[in-house]
Write an enzyme that holds these catalytic residues in place. Structure first.
Site, short mmCIF file in Angstrom:
data_model
loop_
_atom_site.label_atom_id
_atom_site.label_comp_id
_atom_site.label_asym_id
_atom_site.label_seq_id
_atom_site.Cartn_x
_atom_site.Cartn_y
_atom_site.Cartn_z
N SER A 157 0.77 -1.14 0.04
CA SER A 157 -0.08 -0.07 0.00
C SER A 157 0.77 1.35 0.04
O SER A 157 2.19 1.13 0.39
CB SER A 157 -0.77 -0.10 1.35
OG SER A 157 -1.30 1.37 1.52
N TYR A 170 -2.39 -1.06 10.49
CA TYR A 170 -2.47 -1.15 9.08
C TYR A 170 -0.72 -0.70 8.28
O TYR A 170 -0.24 -1.50 7.50
CB TYR A 170 -3.47 -0.60 8.19
CG TYR A 170 -3.57 -0.54 6.78
CD1 TYR A 170 -4.25 -1.87 6.36
CD2 TYR A 170 -2.81 -0.13 5.96
CE1 TYR A 170 -4.28 -2.14 4.85
CE2 TYR A 170 -3.20 -0.13 4.54
CZ TYR A 170 -3.83 -1.09 4.10
OH TYR A 170 -4.29 -1.39 2.63
C1 BGC Z 1 -6.04 1.51 2.16
C2 BGC Z 1 -7.27 2.34 1.71
C3 BGC Z 1 -6.72 3.69 1.41
C4 BGC Z 1 -5.66 3.75 0.44
C5 BGC Z 1 -4.98 5.13 0.33
C6 BGC Z 1 -5.00 1.50 1.08
O1 BGC Z 1 -4.07 0.85 1.34
O2 BGC Z 1 -6.62 0.06 2.22
O3 BGC Z 1 -8.48 2.20 2.65
O4 BGC Z 1 -7.61 4.55 0.69
O5 BGC Z 1 -4.77 3.09 1.07
O6 BGC Z 1 -5.22 5.95 1.64
#
Ligand code: BGC
Length: 272
Positions: A157, A170
Protein backbone atom coordinates in the site's frame (compact mmCIF):
# COMPACT_ATOMS: atom_id res chain seq x y z
CA UNK A 1 -10.15 -3.06 -18.77
CA UNK A 2 -8.23 -6.31 -19.08
CA UNK A 3 -5.26 -6.67 -21.33
CA UNK A 4 -4.84 -10.26 -22.51
CA UNK A 5 -1.33 -10.96 -23.83
CA UNK A 6 -0.96 -14.73 -23.29
CA UNK A 7 1.87 -13.91 -20.91
CA UNK A 8 1.03 -16.53 -18.28
CA UNK A 9 0.11 -19.54 -20.36
CA UNK A 10 1.08 -22.77 -18.61
CA UNK A 11 1.61 -20.99 -15.29
CA UNK A 12 -0.37 -21.37 -12.08
CA UNK A 13 -1.11 -18.36 -9.92
CA UNK A 14 -2.26 -18.33 -6.33
CA UNK A 15 -4.02 -15.11 -5.37
CA UNK A 16 -4.88 -14.77 -1.69
CA UNK A 17 -8.00 -12.79 -0.91
CA UNK A 18 -9.32 -13.11 -4.45
CA UNK A 19 -12.98 -13.16 -3.47
CA UNK A 20 -13.29 -9.38 -3.86
CA UNK A 21 -11.58 -6.12 -4.71
CA UNK A 22 -8.01 -6.02 -5.95
CA UNK A 23 -7.45 -9.77 -5.45
CA UNK A 24 -10.49 -10.61 -7.54
CA UNK A 25 -9.30 -8.33 -10.34
CA UNK A 26 -5.80 -9.84 -10.19
CA UNK A 27 -7.16 -13.40 -10.43
CA UNK A 28 -9.28 -12.41 -13.43
CA UNK A 29 -6.43 -10.58 -15.13
CA UNK A 30 -3.97 -13.46 -14.68
CA UNK A 31 -6.60 -15.90 -15.96
CA UNK A 32 -7.06 -13.70 -19.03
CA UNK A 33 -3.32 -14.15 -19.65
CA UNK A 34 -3.83 -17.92 -19.79
CA UNK A 35 -2.97 -18.94 -16.20
CA UNK A 36 -4.51 -21.56 -13.94
CA UNK A 37 -5.80 -19.80 -10.85
CA UNK A 38 -6.06 -20.77 -7.20
CA UNK A 39 -8.72 -18.50 -5.78
CA UNK A 40 -8.38 -18.07 -2.04
CA UNK A 41 -10.93 -16.66 0.36
CA UNK A 42 -11.39 -16.69 4.10
CA UNK A 43 -15.07 -15.84 4.73
CA UNK A 44 -16.51 -14.69 1.41
CA UNK A 45 -17.28 -17.96 -0.37
CA UNK A 46 -19.84 -16.30 -2.63
CA UNK A 47 -17.24 -13.77 -3.79
CA UNK A 48 -14.79 -16.57 -4.58
CA UNK A 49 -17.45 -18.33 -6.65
CA UNK A 50 -18.14 -15.07 -8.47
CA UNK A 51 -14.43 -14.80 -9.34
CA UNK A 52 -14.46 -18.38 -10.64
CA UNK A 53 -17.60 -17.72 -12.67
CA UNK A 54 -16.11 -14.61 -14.29
CA UNK A 55 -12.92 -16.52 -15.10
CA UNK A 56 -14.87 -19.37 -16.71
CA UNK A 57 -16.09 -16.90 -19.34
CA UNK A 58 -12.56 -15.99 -20.43
CA UNK A 59 -11.38 -17.80 -23.57
CA UNK A 60 -7.71 -18.19 -22.58
CA UNK A 61 -8.21 -19.09 -18.92
CA UNK A 62 -6.77 -22.32 -17.56
CA UNK A 63 -8.28 -24.32 -14.70
CA UNK A 64 -9.49 -22.87 -11.43
CA UNK A 65 -9.77 -24.15 -7.89
CA UNK A 66 -11.21 -22.37 -4.88
CA UNK A 67 -9.36 -22.79 -1.59
CA UNK A 68 -10.65 -21.51 1.73
CA UNK A 69 -7.81 -20.52 4.08
CA UNK A 70 -7.13 -18.01 6.80
CA UNK A 71 -3.70 -16.72 5.73
CA UNK A 72 -2.79 -15.89 9.33
CA UNK A 73 -3.16 -19.54 10.33
CA UNK A 74 -0.10 -21.71 9.66
CA UNK A 75 -1.99 -25.00 9.32
CA UNK A 76 -4.59 -23.44 7.06
CA UNK A 77 -1.89 -22.00 4.77
CA UNK A 78 0.00 -25.29 4.56
CA UNK A 79 -3.24 -27.09 3.69
CA UNK A 80 -4.02 -24.55 0.95
CA UNK A 81 -0.59 -25.05 -0.66
CA UNK A 82 -0.86 -28.84 -0.40
CA UNK A 83 -4.30 -28.93 -2.02
CA UNK A 84 -3.18 -26.52 -4.74
CA UNK A 85 -0.08 -28.59 -5.50
CA UNK A 86 -2.07 -31.83 -5.45
CA UNK A 87 -4.25 -30.33 -8.15
CA UNK A 88 -1.74 -28.40 -10.28
CA UNK A 89 1.67 -29.91 -9.34
CA UNK A 90 3.31 -26.49 -9.76
CA UNK A 91 2.71 -22.95 -8.57
CA UNK A 92 4.57 -20.25 -10.49
CA UNK A 93 3.17 -17.00 -9.13
CA UNK A 94 1.96 -16.11 -5.63
CA UNK A 95 0.12 -12.85 -5.15
CA UNK A 96 -0.07 -12.25 -1.41
CA UNK A 97 -2.99 -9.93 -1.38
CA UNK A 98 -5.33 -10.82 1.51
CA UNK A 99 -5.58 -7.85 3.83
CA UNK A 100 -7.86 -6.13 6.31
CA UNK A 101 -8.23 -2.81 8.12
CA UNK A 102 -9.29 -2.36 11.76
CA UNK A 103 -8.99 1.35 12.29
CA UNK A 104 -8.77 3.31 15.54
CA UNK A 105 -6.68 6.16 16.93
CA UNK A 106 -3.62 4.47 18.40
CA UNK A 107 -4.34 5.51 22.01
CA UNK A 108 -7.68 3.74 21.74
CA UNK A 109 -6.61 0.74 19.65
CA UNK A 110 -7.25 -2.64 21.25
CA UNK A 111 -4.47 -5.21 21.30
CA UNK A 112 -6.89 -7.52 19.52
CA UNK A 113 -7.26 -5.14 16.55
CA UNK A 114 -3.52 -4.50 16.48
CA UNK A 115 -2.78 -8.23 16.42
CA UNK A 116 -5.48 -9.10 13.92
CA UNK A 117 -4.16 -6.66 11.31
CA UNK A 118 -0.51 -7.59 11.84
CA UNK A 119 -1.41 -11.29 11.73
CA UNK A 120 -3.31 -11.11 8.44
CA UNK A 121 -1.44 -8.34 6.62
CA UNK A 122 2.15 -9.15 7.64
CA UNK A 123 2.40 -12.62 9.21
CA UNK A 124 -0.04 -13.97 6.61
CA UNK A 125 2.27 -12.80 3.85
CA UNK A 126 5.27 -14.38 5.63
CA UNK A 127 3.47 -17.73 5.95
CA UNK A 128 2.51 -17.78 2.26
CA UNK A 129 5.91 -16.51 1.13
CA UNK A 130 7.63 -19.27 3.11
CA UNK A 131 5.54 -21.99 1.46
CA UNK A 132 6.12 -20.37 -1.95
CA UNK A 133 9.90 -20.20 -1.46
CA UNK A 134 10.14 -23.85 -0.46
CA UNK A 135 8.16 -24.87 -3.51
CA UNK A 136 10.06 -22.58 -5.90
CA UNK A 137 13.45 -23.76 -4.62
CA UNK A 138 12.44 -27.40 -4.95
CA UNK A 139 11.19 -27.03 -8.53
CA UNK A 140 13.62 -24.45 -9.95
CA UNK A 141 13.14 -22.86 -13.34
CA UNK A 142 10.50 -24.56 -15.45
CA UNK A 143 12.02 -24.24 -18.90
CA UNK A 144 9.61 -23.06 -21.56
CA UNK A 145 7.18 -21.82 -18.89
CA UNK A 146 8.99 -18.88 -17.30
CA UNK A 147 12.49 -17.45 -17.11
CA UNK A 148 12.25 -17.24 -13.30
CA UNK A 149 11.92 -20.04 -10.76
CA UNK A 150 8.91 -18.35 -9.18
CA UNK A 151 7.45 -14.96 -8.56
CA UNK A 152 6.12 -13.53 -5.31
CA UNK A 153 4.09 -10.34 -5.44
CA UNK A 154 3.26 -8.71 -2.13
CA UNK A 155 0.21 -6.47 -2.22
CA UNK A 156 1.37 -3.55 -0.13
CA UNK A 157 0.00 0.00 0.00
CA UNK A 158 1.10 3.61 -0.27
CA UNK A 159 1.00 3.33 3.52
CA UNK A 160 4.26 1.44 3.43
CA UNK A 161 5.77 4.94 3.18
CA UNK A 162 2.91 7.34 3.98
CA UNK A 163 2.28 7.35 7.73
CA UNK A 164 -1.38 6.80 8.62
CA UNK A 165 -2.39 7.89 12.07
CA UNK A 166 -5.68 6.25 12.95
CA UNK A 167 -4.58 3.17 11.01
CA UNK A 168 -1.18 2.55 12.63
CA UNK A 169 -1.63 -1.24 12.72
CA UNK A 170 -2.20 -1.22 8.95
CA UNK A 171 0.69 1.15 8.20
CA UNK A 172 3.04 -0.83 10.48
CA UNK A 173 2.14 -4.06 8.69
CA UNK A 174 2.64 -2.51 5.25
CA UNK A 175 5.93 -0.88 6.30
CA UNK A 176 7.06 -4.30 7.53
CA UNK A 177 6.18 -5.83 4.18
CA UNK A 178 8.83 -3.71 2.46
CA UNK A 179 11.58 -5.30 4.54
CA UNK A 180 10.06 -8.76 4.17
CA UNK A 181 9.95 -8.34 0.38
CA UNK A 182 13.48 -6.93 0.12
CA UNK A 183 14.89 -9.58 2.44
CA UNK A 184 13.34 -12.28 0.30
CA UNK A 185 14.79 -10.70 -2.83
CA UNK A 186 18.23 -10.43 -1.25
CA UNK A 187 18.31 -14.03 -0.08
CA UNK A 188 16.56 -15.86 -2.90
CA UNK A 189 17.39 -14.02 -6.13
CA UNK A 190 20.29 -16.49 -6.43
CA UNK A 191 17.66 -19.16 -7.09
CA UNK A 192 16.13 -16.95 -9.81
CA UNK A 193 13.14 -16.28 -7.58
CA UNK A 194 11.69 -12.80 -7.97
CA UNK A 195 9.97 -10.94 -5.16
CA UNK A 196 8.37 -7.50 -5.53
CA UNK A 197 5.58 -5.41 -4.07
CA UNK A 198 2.77 -3.45 -5.62
CA UNK A 199 1.62 -0.49 -3.55
CA UNK A 200 -1.86 0.67 -4.55
CA UNK A 201 -3.16 4.08 -3.56
CA UNK A 202 -6.85 4.79 -3.00
CA UNK A 203 -8.51 2.08 -5.05
CA UNK A 204 -12.26 1.60 -5.37
CA UNK A 205 -12.93 -1.51 -3.25
CA UNK A 206 -14.99 -2.42 -0.19
CA UNK A 207 -12.10 -1.68 2.19
CA UNK A 208 -12.52 2.10 1.71
CA UNK A 209 -16.10 2.22 0.39
CA UNK A 210 -17.32 4.30 3.30
CA UNK A 211 -14.93 7.05 2.11
CA UNK A 212 -15.38 7.10 -1.70
CA UNK A 213 -19.11 6.45 -1.61
CA UNK A 214 -19.89 9.68 0.24
CA UNK A 215 -19.71 13.02 -1.56
CA UNK A 216 -17.52 14.68 1.05
CA UNK A 217 -15.38 11.56 1.49
CA UNK A 218 -14.70 11.39 -2.24
CA UNK A 219 -13.85 15.10 -2.38
CA UNK A 220 -11.37 14.74 0.49
CA UNK A 221 -9.89 11.60 -1.04
CA UNK A 222 -9.37 13.25 -4.44
CA UNK A 223 -7.39 16.05 -2.76
CA UNK A 224 -4.80 13.37 -1.98
CA UNK A 225 -4.53 12.12 -5.56
CA UNK A 226 -2.77 14.35 -8.13
CA UNK A 227 -4.35 12.35 -10.98
CA UNK A 228 -7.73 13.30 -9.50
CA UNK A 229 -9.28 9.87 -9.93
CA UNK A 230 -9.86 7.01 -7.53
CA UNK A 231 -8.00 3.94 -8.78
CA UNK A 232 -9.79 0.90 -10.16
CA UNK A 233 -8.87 -2.68 -9.16
CA UNK A 234 -8.17 -3.53 -12.82
CA UNK A 235 -5.47 -0.85 -12.95
CA UNK A 236 -3.65 -2.65 -10.15
CA UNK A 237 -4.33 -6.05 -11.71
CA UNK A 238 -2.80 -5.06 -15.06
CA UNK A 239 0.45 -4.20 -13.27
CA UNK A 240 0.36 -7.47 -11.32
CA UNK A 241 0.02 -9.53 -14.51
CA UNK A 242 2.91 -7.73 -16.11
CA UNK A 243 5.02 -8.10 -12.95
CA UNK A 244 4.28 -11.84 -12.94
CA UNK A 245 5.30 -12.18 -16.57
CA UNK A 246 8.76 -12.54 -18.11
CA UNK A 247 8.42 -9.01 -19.53
CA UNK A 248 9.51 -7.75 -16.11
CA UNK A 249 12.15 -10.44 -15.58
CA UNK A 250 14.92 -8.17 -14.27
CA UNK A 251 12.71 -6.39 -11.72
CA UNK A 252 13.47 -7.74 -8.28
CA UNK A 253 13.20 -6.24 -4.78
CA UNK A 254 11.16 -3.26 -5.91
CA UNK A 255 7.89 -1.65 -4.89
CA UNK A 256 5.77 -0.31 -7.73
CA UNK A 257 3.40 2.45 -6.63
CA UNK A 258 0.14 2.40 -8.56
CA UNK A 259 -1.46 5.39 -6.94
CA UNK A 260 -2.19 8.23 -9.38
CA UNK A 261 0.67 10.15 -7.78
CA UNK A 262 -0.53 9.92 -4.17
CA UNK A 263 3.04 9.39 -2.94
CA UNK A 264 4.03 12.75 -4.47
CA UNK A 265 2.41 14.62 -1.54
CA UNK A 266 -0.06 16.86 -3.42
CA UNK A 267 -0.54 18.99 -0.28
CA UNK A 268 2.83 20.56 -1.15
CA UNK A 269 1.80 21.68 -4.66
CA UNK A 270 1.28 25.29 -3.56
CA UNK A 271 2.44 25.05 0.01
CA UNK A 272 5.46 24.34 2.17
C1 BGC B 1 -6.14 1.45 2.09
C2 BGC B 1 -7.32 2.30 1.66
C3 BGC B 1 -6.87 3.73 1.39
C4 BGC B 1 -5.65 3.79 0.53
C5 BGC B 1 -5.09 5.20 0.37
C6 BGC B 1 -5.05 1.60 1.08
O1 BGC B 1 -3.97 0.78 1.38
O2 BGC B 1 -6.55 0.10 2.23
O3 BGC B 1 -8.33 2.27 2.65
O4 BGC B 1 -7.93 4.45 0.77
O5 BGC B 1 -4.65 2.96 1.04
O6 BGC B 1 -5.06 5.90 1.57
Amino acid sequence: MQNPNNRLIGQTCLVTGSSSGIGQAVAKSMASEGANIIINYNNNKQGAEETAHDISKQPLAGSVIIQQADVSDEISVKKMYKNALDKFKYIDVCVLNAGIQKDAPLHEMSLEDWNKVINVNLTGQFLCARESLNHFMKVGIRKGVSLSAGKIIHMSSVHDIIPWSGHANYAAAKGGLTMLMQSICQGYAQYKIRCNSIAPGATRTNINKDVWSSKQGLKDMLKLIPYNEVGEPEQIANVASWLASDESEYINGTTIYVDGGMTCYPGFTTNG
